[in-house]
Scaffold this active site. Sequence first.
Site, mmCIF file in Angstrom:
data_model
loop_
_atom_site.group_PDB
_atom_site.id
_atom_site.type_symbol
_atom_site.label_atom_id
_atom_site.label_comp_id
_atom_site.label_asym_id
_atom_site.label_seq_id
_atom_site.Cartn_x
_atom_site.Cartn_y
_atom_site.Cartn_z
ATOM 1 N N ASP A 176 10.576 8.804 -1.534
ATOM 2 C CA ASP A 176 9.347 7.929 -0.984
ATOM 3 C C ASP A 176 8.511 9.181 -0.729
ATOM 4 O O ASP A 176 8.811 10.162 -0.475
ATOM 5 C CB ASP A 176 9.750 7.451 0.328
ATOM 6 N N MET A 177 7.201 8.661 -0.973
ATOM 7 C CA MET A 177 6.070 9.522 -0.514
ATOM 8 C C MET A 177 5.554 9.251 0.848
ATOM 9 O O MET A 177 5.361 7.989 1.371
ATOM 10 C CB MET A 177 4.940 9.572 -1.447
ATOM 11 N N ARG B 243 7.427 5.447 -8.955
ATOM 12 C CA ARG B 243 7.010 4.172 -8.300
ATOM 13 C C ARG B 243 5.384 4.335 -7.946
ATOM 14 O O ARG B 243 5.139 5.425 -7.193
ATOM 15 C CB ARG B 243 7.697 3.930 -7.028
ATOM 16 N N THR C 81 3.603 -3.823 -6.292
ATOM 17 C CA THR C 81 2.202 -4.253 -6.084
ATOM 18 C C THR C 81 2.606 -5.502 -5.690
ATOM 19 O O THR C 81 3.596 -6.411 -6.614
ATOM 20 C CB THR C 81 1.165 -3.997 -7.137
ATOM 21 N N LYS D 208 -0.207 1.760 -3.578
ATOM 22 C CA LYS D 208 -1.525 2.088 -2.985
ATOM 23 C C LYS D 208 -1.792 3.083 -1.867
ATOM 24 O O LYS D 208 -2.566 4.008 -1.761
ATOM 25 C CB LYS D 208 -2.249 0.668 -2.590
ATOM 26 N N GLY D 209 -0.735 3.138 -1.147
ATOM 27 C CA GLY D 209 -0.590 4.126 -0.033
ATOM 28 C C GLY D 209 -0.792 3.420 1.438
ATOM 29 O O GLY D 209 -1.765 2.509 1.671
ATOM 30 N N ALA D 210 0.338 3.607 2.250
ATOM 31 C CA ALA D 210 0.302 2.966 3.551
ATOM 32 C C ALA D 210 0.069 3.789 4.714
ATOM 33 O O ALA D 210 0.022 3.371 6.041
ATOM 34 C CB ALA D 210 1.876 2.253 3.672
#
Length: 311
Positions: A138-139, A188, A230, A191-193
């Site tokens: 995960d990023m 993966r 998404t 959009k970015g959280a």
Amino acid sequence: MLDQVLSQTLNRAARSSRARHAVESFPVTRRVVDRFVPGETVADAVAATRGLVAAGRAVTLDVLGEDVLDLAGARAMRDAYLALLAALAEAGCAAGGDLSLKLSAMGQALPDGTAVATEHAAEIAAAAAALDCTVTLDMEDHTTVDSTLAIGGALRASYPFVGNVLQTNLRRTPGDIADLDGTGARIRLVKGAYREPASVALQRKAEVDHAYERAIDALMSSDCYPMIATHDPAMLDRARAGAAAAERGTDRWEAQMLYGVRPELEQRMVDDGVTMRVYVPFGTDWYGYFMRRLAERPANVAFFLRALAHR
């Protein structure tokens, strides 16, 4: 504009101990959280996995937790993933699964954190390989991107199935996609959280959406394996068109969605023959994850408030 302010407020609340106490004190919270988090135990995760696989979905599993600040905590998180793999194998539903690892939970922020997190992730990857599972890193926030991508590249030398996550709100992402082209990496796309400063991240939803579209096109034309994460039907249509243009079969890309957010859209993708992977988080440390889900989509906030009104 109101949605953006709400999102920023909720992202701040995700790291607030006072807000956490307030949210957890609502008696109805657990029932609402169950929509997005199927439980707190390995048994809960295995049960959710079996149900999703039976319904034609693949899964990626996340043991909730991040920002580990001591070696004992990092080792405990590694052991939690190894126990999860053992339970999935015993239940006969390990093959084809994926594990989502947050490197901050593996010790990334410790002294010598890169080495510590790499070692723990490698142990998990070795166990996953024996069960025909994959691993995705995960990023997290923008300060971890270089380290996370470097660890992913190092792990792929021994475990080619290790994937990375890219966030299209970050201004650097087009360059990262270009750098990963040629590696065959599983990527993966999200959009970015995380709330990020304007110096490193796009701030307006329309800009992030446009960047996501461009990133879909770039991934589809690369030799990476795109995992398009998404809940937006228009983005999924873009992905299908991009896959067709690149002559990618359904075995060369997949769609991903979060557990409990758009089950009807999941089913539509399954019916269309697209590999549909559901991100299944579980564990006691659900608060930060839950707040970010509220921040991402105003409809989730409305769902939460309606539940509170009927408590």
